[in-house]
Design a protein around this motif. Structure first.
Motif, mmCIF file in Angstrom:
data_model
loop_
_atom_site.group_PDB
_atom_site.id
_atom_site.type_symbol
_atom_site.label_atom_id
_atom_site.label_comp_id
_atom_site.label_asym_id
_atom_site.label_seq_id
_atom_site.Cartn_x
_atom_site.Cartn_y
_atom_site.Cartn_z
ATOM 1 N N TYR A 1 40.366 14.947 0.786
ATOM 2 C CA TYR A 1 40.055 15.404 -0.802
ATOM 3 C C TYR A 1 38.467 15.808 -0.745
ATOM 4 N N ALA A 2 38.206 16.845 -1.365
ATOM 5 C CA ALA A 2 36.655 17.207 -1.349
ATOM 6 C C ALA A 2 36.208 17.462 -2.610
ATOM 7 N N GLY A 3 37.180 17.155 -3.696
ATOM 8 C CA GLY A 3 36.557 17.820 -5.273
ATOM 9 C C GLY A 3 35.951 16.622 -5.846
ATOM 10 N N SER A 4 36.169 16.410 -7.074
ATOM 11 C CA SER A 4 35.286 15.601 -8.290
ATOM 12 C C SER A 4 36.466 14.763 -8.706
ATOM 13 N N LEU A 5 36.011 13.887 -9.424
ATOM 14 C CA LEU A 5 36.991 12.789 -9.990
ATOM 15 C C LEU A 5 36.470 12.706 -11.566
ATOM 16 N N GLY A 6 37.565 13.157 -12.042
ATOM 17 C CA GLY A 6 37.647 13.356 -13.588
ATOM 18 C C GLY A 6 37.651 11.854 -14.337
ATOM 19 N N LEU A 7 36.743 11.631 -15.277
ATOM 20 C CA LEU A 7 37.015 10.222 -15.947
ATOM 21 C C LEU A 7 37.539 10.357 -17.105
ATOM 22 N N GLU A 8 39.079 10.463 -16.851
ATOM 23 C CA GLU A 8 39.762 10.476 -18.039
ATOM 24 C C GLU A 8 40.271 9.165 -18.508
ATOM 25 N N TYR A 9 39.310 8.503 -18.990
ATOM 26 C CA TYR A 9 39.636 7.058 -19.509
ATOM 27 C C TYR A 9 38.913 6.754 -20.865
ATOM 28 N N PHE A 10 39.664 5.822 -21.485
ATOM 29 C CA PHE A 10 39.047 5.121 -22.835
ATOM 30 C C PHE A 10 38.148 4.101 -22.654
ATOM 31 N N PRO A 11 36.720 4.133 -22.723
ATOM 32 C CA PRO A 11 36.089 3.238 -22.441
ATOM 33 C C PRO A 11 35.938 2.119 -23.162
ATOM 34 N N THR A 12 35.920 0.795 -22.483
ATOM 35 C CA THR A 12 35.980 -0.690 -22.912
ATOM 36 C C THR A 12 34.590 -1.008 -23.126
ATOM 37 N N LEU A 13 33.672 -0.627 -22.399
ATOM 38 C CA LEU A 13 32.198 -0.773 -22.686
ATOM 39 C C LEU A 13 31.107 0.148 -23.106
ATOM 40 N N PRO A 14 30.014 -0.193 -23.512
ATOM 41 C CA PRO A 14 29.023 0.736 -23.494
ATOM 42 C C PRO A 14 28.945 1.706 -22.547
ATOM 43 N N MET A 15 28.546 2.975 -22.625
ATOM 44 C CA MET A 15 28.855 4.058 -21.626
ATOM 45 C C MET A 15 28.107 3.646 -20.562
ATOM 46 N N ASP A 16 27.026 3.351 -20.570
ATOM 47 C CA ASP A 16 26.125 2.937 -19.432
ATOM 48 C C ASP A 16 26.865 1.992 -18.427
ATOM 49 N N GLU A 17 27.329 0.778 -19.037
ATOM 50 C CA GLU A 17 28.053 -0.278 -18.360
ATOM 51 C C GLU A 17 29.207 0.209 -17.883
ATOM 52 N N SER A 18 30.008 0.953 -18.525
ATOM 53 C CA SER A 18 31.241 1.820 -18.318
ATOM 54 C C SER A 18 31.265 2.509 -16.925
ATOM 55 N N LEU A 19 30.197 3.455 -17.079
ATOM 56 C CA LEU A 19 29.905 4.185 -15.646
ATOM 57 C C LEU A 19 29.471 3.441 -14.702
ATOM 58 N N ALA A 20 28.529 2.479 -14.864
ATOM 59 C CA ALA A 20 28.334 1.603 -13.545
ATOM 60 C C ALA A 20 29.336 0.888 -13.046
ATOM 61 N N LEU A 21 30.339 0.422 -13.767
ATOM 62 C CA LEU A 21 31.575 -0.209 -13.090
ATOM 63 C C LEU A 21 32.263 0.792 -12.682
ATOM 64 N N THR A 22 32.452 1.939 -13.249
ATOM 65 C CA THR A 22 33.390 2.896 -12.543
ATOM 66 C C THR A 22 32.886 3.519 -11.351
ATOM 67 N N ALA A 23 31.579 3.623 -11.155
ATOM 68 C CA ALA A 23 31.018 4.101 -10.010
ATOM 69 C C ALA A 23 31.179 3.003 -8.811
ATOM 70 N N LYS A 24 30.607 1.753 -9.070
ATOM 71 C CA LYS A 24 31.029 0.826 -8.341
ATOM 72 C C LYS A 24 32.404 0.764 -7.788
ATOM 73 N N THR A 25 33.049 0.528 -8.689
ATOM 74 C CA THR A 25 34.937 0.480 -8.248
ATOM 75 C C THR A 25 35.442 1.658 -7.395
ATOM 76 N N LEU A 26 34.936 2.748 -7.614
ATOM 77 C CA LEU A 26 35.471 4.144 -7.213
ATOM 78 C C LEU A 26 34.473 4.252 -5.713
ATOM 79 N N ALA A 27 33.665 3.588 -5.445
ATOM 80 C CA ALA A 27 32.875 3.324 -4.077
ATOM 81 C C ALA A 27 33.670 2.874 -3.168
ATOM 82 N N LYS A 28 34.700 1.827 -3.466
ATOM 83 C CA LYS A 28 35.324 1.037 -2.670
ATOM 84 C C LYS A 28 36.349 1.818 -1.635
#
Length: 260
Positions: free
Chosen positions: A230-257
């Motif tokens: 797969y060579a495309g992008s990842l759409g973040l279609e979720y309802f955040p539970t954290l402030p957006m900066d924290e939410s994005l940080a957690l998401t990026a860390k998780t998706l780097a696994k």
């Protein structure tokens, strides 16, 4: 943002404190994102969104065909194709983003073969319009938890439809959350057909929040996408539970696994 794939914020549900969609685009850009997506467009400030895109250099990865009409009900086929045509015209100023199509609900009295044939016929007509305009349509399987009578709730069926239509302008939107709700195995349902997937959306189980807050095995998901090519992008279609900066940080860390 650093992640295995470029991340696209669903500004329908994210950066909501910033204001309307145009301001959410600016907020997403300030947070380090380059991509965004949203749902229906007729109730949105399209001219302001176009200005924000030009100002920020952001790019849209997807907008829903509006209004939503069935691909399996022949009585709605003309309206469905008209909705595709009108959405293409309305979103041209937004950079001709990919346009998301859902199937609509099952029609009582129709067999599985009839549902499939009707869907192929409708998608073929829509694909003709998309080919002429140079726009990609994204067919999205959903799930029966949200929509008990929805026709397309299977990734394999979605890919079968795309193969049957055989248009370079019709591709699949694979949503990890919808697929997980349906109990699908990502490696099994995408095997051999990743070339037909143009966009992937992510959210965690069970409650559709940011990756890292639930039970999805993200190392497996990310490894599978990488291994399949797969060579495309990842759409973040979720309802955040954290402030957006924290939410994005957690998401990026998780998706780097990546699994072993």
């Amino acid at each position: 943002m650093s992640a295995t794939y470029p991340l696209s914020s669903c500004i329908e549900w994210q950066f909501t404190d910033a204001g309307d969609l145009a301001e959410r685009l600016r907020a997403a850009k300030a947070a380090g994102l380059e991509l965004a997506e949203f749902h229906l467009w007729r109730d949105k400030p399209i001219d302001a969104v176009a200005e924000a895109l030009a100002e920020t250099g952001m790019r849209l990865t997807g907008v829903c065909v509006d209004p939503r009409r069935s691909i399996v009900d022949p009585a709605e086929r003309a309206e469905m194709v008209t909705a595709v045509r009108e959405t293409i015209e309305a979103t041209e100023k937004l950079g001709k983003p990919a346009l998301i199509v859902a199937s609509g609900f099952r029609v009582e009295g129709l067999s599985e073969d009839e549902h499939f044939a009707n869907a192929v016929a409708a998608l073929r007509e829509a694909a003709d319009v998309a080919e002429e305009a140079g726009v990609t349509l994204l067919l999205e399987p959903l799930n029966t938890r949200l929509f008990s009578a929805m026709y397309l709730v299977s990734t394999k069926l979605g890919l079968d439809l795309i193969e049957a239509v055989d248009s370079p302008n019709l591709r699949l939107l694979y949503d990890v959350w919808h697929s997980a709700v349906m109990g699908e195995d990502i490696a099994e349902v995408l095997a051999g057909r990743i070339h037909l997937v143009a966009h992937v959306q992510v959210a965690d189980m069970d409650d559709r929040h940011e990756p890292g807050t639930g039970t999805v095995d993200w190392a497996k998901v990310m490894t599978t996408l990488k291994d399949l090519g797969y060579a495309g992008s990842l759409g973040l279609e979720y309802f955040p539970t954290l402030p957006m900066d924290e939410s994005l940080a957690l998401t990026a860390k998780t998706l780097a696994k990546i699994g072993g």
